[in-house]
Design an enzyme around this catalytic site. Structure first.
Site, PDB file in Angstrom:
ATOM      1  N   CYS A 117     -37.990  40.994   2.661  1.00 47.94           N
ATOM      2  CA  CYS A 117     -39.207  41.416   1.983  1.00 47.94           C
ATOM      3  C   CYS A 117     -40.324  41.194   2.861  1.00 47.94           C
ATOM      4  O   CYS A 117     -41.324  41.971   2.836  1.00 47.94           O
ATOM      5  CB  CYS A 117     -39.303  41.074   0.707  1.00 47.94           C
ATOM      6  SG  CYS A 117     -37.878  41.565  -0.384  1.00 47.94           S
ATOM      7  N   HIS A 265     -46.658  42.309  -2.134  1.00 52.71           N
ATOM      8  CA  HIS A 265     -45.083  42.710  -2.011  1.00 52.71           C
ATOM      9  C   HIS A 265     -44.928  43.081  -3.656  1.00 52.71           C
ATOM     10  O   HIS A 265     -45.032  42.429  -4.585  1.00 52.71           O
ATOM     11  CB  HIS A 265     -44.381  41.861  -1.509  1.00 52.71           C
ATOM     12  CG  HIS A 265     -42.961  42.024  -1.809  1.00 52.71           C
ATOM     13  ND1 HIS A 265     -42.341  43.240  -1.468  1.00 52.71           N
ATOM     14  CD2 HIS A 265     -41.896  41.212  -2.223  1.00 52.71           C
ATOM     15  CE1 HIS A 265     -41.150  43.268  -1.805  1.00 52.71           C
ATOM     16  NE2 HIS A 265     -40.695  42.013  -2.382  1.00 52.71           N
ATOM     17  N   ASN A 295     -38.530  47.502  -6.243  1.00 53.19           N
ATOM     18  CA  ASN A 295     -38.802  46.564  -5.174  1.00 53.19           C
ATOM     19  C   ASN A 295     -38.052  47.324  -3.919  1.00 53.19           C
ATOM     20  O   ASN A 295     -36.664  47.300  -3.697  1.00 53.19           O
ATOM     21  CB  ASN A 295     -38.010  45.038  -5.434  1.00 53.19           C
ATOM     22  CG  ASN A 295     -38.332  44.321  -4.016  1.00 53.19           C
ATOM     23  OD1 ASN A 295     -38.566  44.646  -3.134  1.00 53.19           O
ATOM     24  ND2 ASN A 295     -37.951  43.042  -4.342  1.00 53.19           N
TER      25      ASN A 295
HETATM   26  N1  COA Z   1     -31.511  43.870 -19.113  1.00 52.34           N
HETATM   27  C1  COA Z   1     -31.533  43.042 -20.041  1.00 52.34           C
HETATM   28  N2  COA Z   1     -31.211  41.708 -20.154  1.00 52.34           N
HETATM   29  C2  COA Z   1     -30.981  41.069 -18.931  1.00 52.34           C
HETATM   30  C3  COA Z   1     -31.280  41.741 -17.821  1.00 52.34           C
HETATM   31  C4  COA Z   1     -31.330  43.070 -17.871  1.00 52.34           C
HETATM   32  N3  COA Z   1     -31.557  43.930 -16.745  1.00 52.34           N
HETATM   33  N4  COA Z   1     -30.983  41.024 -16.609  1.00 52.34           N
HETATM   34  C5  COA Z   1     -31.092  39.660 -17.207  1.00 52.34           C
HETATM   35  N5  COA Z   1     -31.030  39.764 -18.549  1.00 52.34           N
HETATM   36  C6  COA Z   1     -30.909  38.816 -19.532  1.00 52.34           C
HETATM   37  C7  COA Z   1     -30.050  37.736 -19.026  1.00 52.34           C
HETATM   38  O1  COA Z   1     -28.730  37.885 -19.255  1.00 52.34           O
HETATM   39  C8  COA Z   1     -30.500  36.341 -19.897  1.00 52.34           C
HETATM   40  O2  COA Z   1     -29.964  36.609 -21.004  1.00 52.34           O
HETATM   41  P1  COA Z   1     -29.355  35.069 -21.813  1.00 52.34           P
HETATM   42  O3  COA Z   1     -30.578  34.470 -22.165  1.00 52.34           O
HETATM   43  O4  COA Z   1     -28.514  35.632 -22.968  1.00 52.34           O
HETATM   44  O5  COA Z   1     -28.644  34.441 -20.702  1.00 52.34           O
HETATM   45  C9  COA Z   1     -32.191  36.725 -20.086  1.00 52.34           C
HETATM   46  O6  COA Z   1     -32.115  38.288 -19.742  1.00 52.34           O
HETATM   47  C10 COA Z   1     -32.947  35.968 -19.195  1.00 52.34           C
HETATM   48  O7  COA Z   1     -32.420  35.856 -17.937  1.00 52.34           O
HETATM   49  P2  COA Z   1     -33.412  35.293 -16.809  1.00 52.34           P
HETATM   50  O8  COA Z   1     -32.575  35.459 -15.680  1.00 52.34           O
HETATM   51  O9  COA Z   1     -33.681  33.890 -17.309  1.00 52.34           O
HETATM   52  O10 COA Z   1     -34.615  36.236 -16.719  1.00 52.34           O
HETATM   53  P3  COA Z   1     -36.032  36.024 -16.211  1.00 52.34           P
HETATM   54  O11 COA Z   1     -37.083  35.753 -17.251  1.00 52.34           O
HETATM   55  O12 COA Z   1     -36.174  35.054 -15.024  1.00 52.34           O
HETATM   56  O13 COA Z   1     -36.149  37.456 -15.624  1.00 52.34           O
HETATM   57  C11 COA Z   1     -36.213  38.042 -13.197  1.00 52.34           C
HETATM   58  C12 COA Z   1     -35.150  37.912 -14.599  1.00 52.34           C
HETATM   59  C13 COA Z   1     -35.127  38.617 -12.359  1.00 52.34           C
HETATM   60  C14 COA Z   1     -36.763  39.620 -13.701  1.00 52.34           C
HETATM   61  C15 COA Z   1     -37.118  37.301 -12.677  1.00 52.34           C
HETATM   62  O14 COA Z   1     -36.437  35.854 -12.641  1.00 52.34           O
HETATM   63  C16 COA Z   1     -37.587  37.600 -11.587  1.00 52.34           C
HETATM   64  O15 COA Z   1     -38.484  38.534 -11.404  1.00 52.34           O
HETATM   65  N6  COA Z   1     -37.195  36.844 -10.294  1.00 52.34           N
HETATM   66  C17 COA Z   1     -37.760  37.109  -9.136  1.00 52.34           C
HETATM   67  C18 COA Z   1     -37.064  38.196  -8.316  1.00 52.34           C
HETATM   68  C19 COA Z   1     -37.549  38.798  -7.069  1.00 52.34           C
HETATM   69  O16 COA Z   1     -38.874  39.056  -7.193  1.00 52.34           O
HETATM   70  N7  COA Z   1     -36.663  38.941  -6.073  1.00 52.34           N
HETATM   71  C20 COA Z   1     -36.923  39.566  -4.964  1.00 52.34           C
HETATM   72  C21 COA Z   1     -37.612  38.854  -4.030  1.00 52.34           C
HETATM   73  S1  COA Z   1     -38.312  39.723  -2.753  1.00 52.34           S
END
Ligand code: COA
Length: 338
Positions: A117, A265, A295
């Site tokens: 990215c 970004h 993204n």
């Molecule tokens: N819809 C519904 N529920 C979802 C889901 C979706 N699309 N994706 C994950 N979940 C659930 C998970 O299964 C988890 O459930 P559980 O608690 O029953 O196990 C819960 O939501 C929380 O998951 P978690 O991974 O801890 O969520 P989070 O708060 O970390 O949010 C992201 C996930 C991906 C949104 C967040 O971590 C993020 O934005 N990270 C950075 C990613 C990024 O920017 N990547 C690109 C870099 S360039």
């Protein structure tokens, strides 16, 4: 402030595919909700290649044509094409080569850059080096991604995040104090396994840490898609974005008081808010288009830059900070005096 930048942006352009995939569409194909995606990430819809038959180079070509036209140039005026992508058309030749062919940019040297990215920021620093040395005068710097080609439909935590698109700029030697006045790039290879797609390359058949879990319960080969530890990436991303902003401003010899616009970004609205808070810029001075694009990795900043300029949100004299992070980990920032 740095008195004399080496290069300026002479033209911008972008392309987003016509197909729109909304959160409501996703609700129908996987266990997710519009509410979850909106609250956690801020995305409402994303533009996707879908069944249009487009490749990364096709999208890049549209963006590049728009940038060349905007700069008042012709394809044959272009000396180099530097294209950042992690979703190339093929292993080789580079995706930039096909853009060269499509454009008829017969006088250019063309190659790709891989920095996830942060790729477009890395590519801009390479262009600056060529201009500083006097080697090239008109350089196309493109970020282009077909990221949905790497998205795993069995992994709702990553599938909902990504979109496709391309952004491009033409850069030239600066002739006054307007141009790129600061930059910073960095990486940390220790963090590669937090965000990667490890299939396809020469290591595909070798043992990698995740080998035992290579196939999911449906027999799906996870190597070919994006694997991400979202929580860890999130925490690191906030720190990396802030470091990028601080170091790029330091390189430019400015502080946040001098900034008038921010292009982060577009990975997560909460990450965007954290960096906006750090540089103390109000909402109307911060580019947020993730709601409509998802993204788009290396395309995210040049797409947002073109939109902000064309919408009149960025004006002559503005001091713009762009900051990015991505797989690798890589991160970095630029300061542009428009
Ligand atoms: N819809 C519904 N529920 C979802 C889901 C979706 N699309 N994706 C994950 N979940 C659930 C998970 O299964 C988890 O459930 P559980 O608690 O029953 O196990 C819960 O939501 C929380 O998951 P978690 O991974 O801890 O969520 P989070 O708060 O970390 O949010 C992201 C996930 C991906 C949104 C967040 O971590 C993020 O934005 N990270 C950075 C990613 C990024 O920017 N990547 C690109 C870099 S360039």
């Amino acid at each position: 402030m740095k008195s004399k930048p080496v290069m300026k942006i002479a033209g911008t352009g972008h392309y987003l595919p016509e197909n729109i995939l909304t959160n409501k569409d996703l609700e129908k194909i996987m266990d997710t909700t519009d509410e979850w995606i909106t609250q956690r990430v801020g995305i409402k819809e994303r533009r996707v290649v879908g069944d249009s038959g487009m490749s990364t180079s096709d999208m890049a070509t549209f963006a590049a044509r728009a940038a060349i036209e905007n700069a008042g140039l012709k394809p044959e005026d272009i000396d180099a094409i530097i294209l950042a992508t992690v979703t190339p058309d093929m292993n080789f030749p580079s995706t930039a080569i096909f853009v060269q062919k499509n454009l008829g940019a017969v006088n250019a040297a063309a190659f790709d850059v891989s920095a996830a990215c942060t790729g477009w920021i890395y590519a801009m620093t390479i262009a600056e080096g060529y201009i500083m040395s006097g080697k090239f005068k008109n350089i196309l710097v493109i970020g282009a991604e077909f990221l949905t080609s790497l998205a795993d439909i069995n992994d709702r935590a990553t599938y909902v995040l990504f979109g496709d698109g391309a952004g491009a700029v033409v850069v030239q030697p600066a002739d006054n104090d307007h141009g790129m006045i600061g930059s910073y790039i960095k990486s940390n290879g220790e963090l590669a396994e937090l965000l990667w797609s490890y299939g396809g390359g020469t290591r595909a058949n070798k043992k990698v840490p995740d080998q035992e879990k290579m196939f999911d319960e449906n027999g799906f080969d996870k190597r070919s898609t994006i694997r991400m530890e979202g929580n860890k990436v999130y925490k690191y991303a906030v720190r990396a974005m802030i470091e990028s902003a601080e170091k790029a401003m330091e390189d430019a010899g400015i502080t946040e008081e001098d900034l008038t616009f921010l292009i982060p970004h577009q990975a997560n609205l909460r990450i965007i808010d954290a960096i906006a808070e750090r540089v103390k810029l109000h909402d109307d001075k911060v580019m947020r288009n993730i709601q409509y694009t998802g993204n788009t990795s290396s395309a995210s900043i040049p797409v947002a830059l073109d939109q902000a300029i064309k919408q009149g949100r960025i004006k002559k004299g503005d001091v713009v900070l762009a900051a990015a992070f991505g797989g690798g980990f890589t991160w970095g920032g630029l300061v542009l005096k428009i």
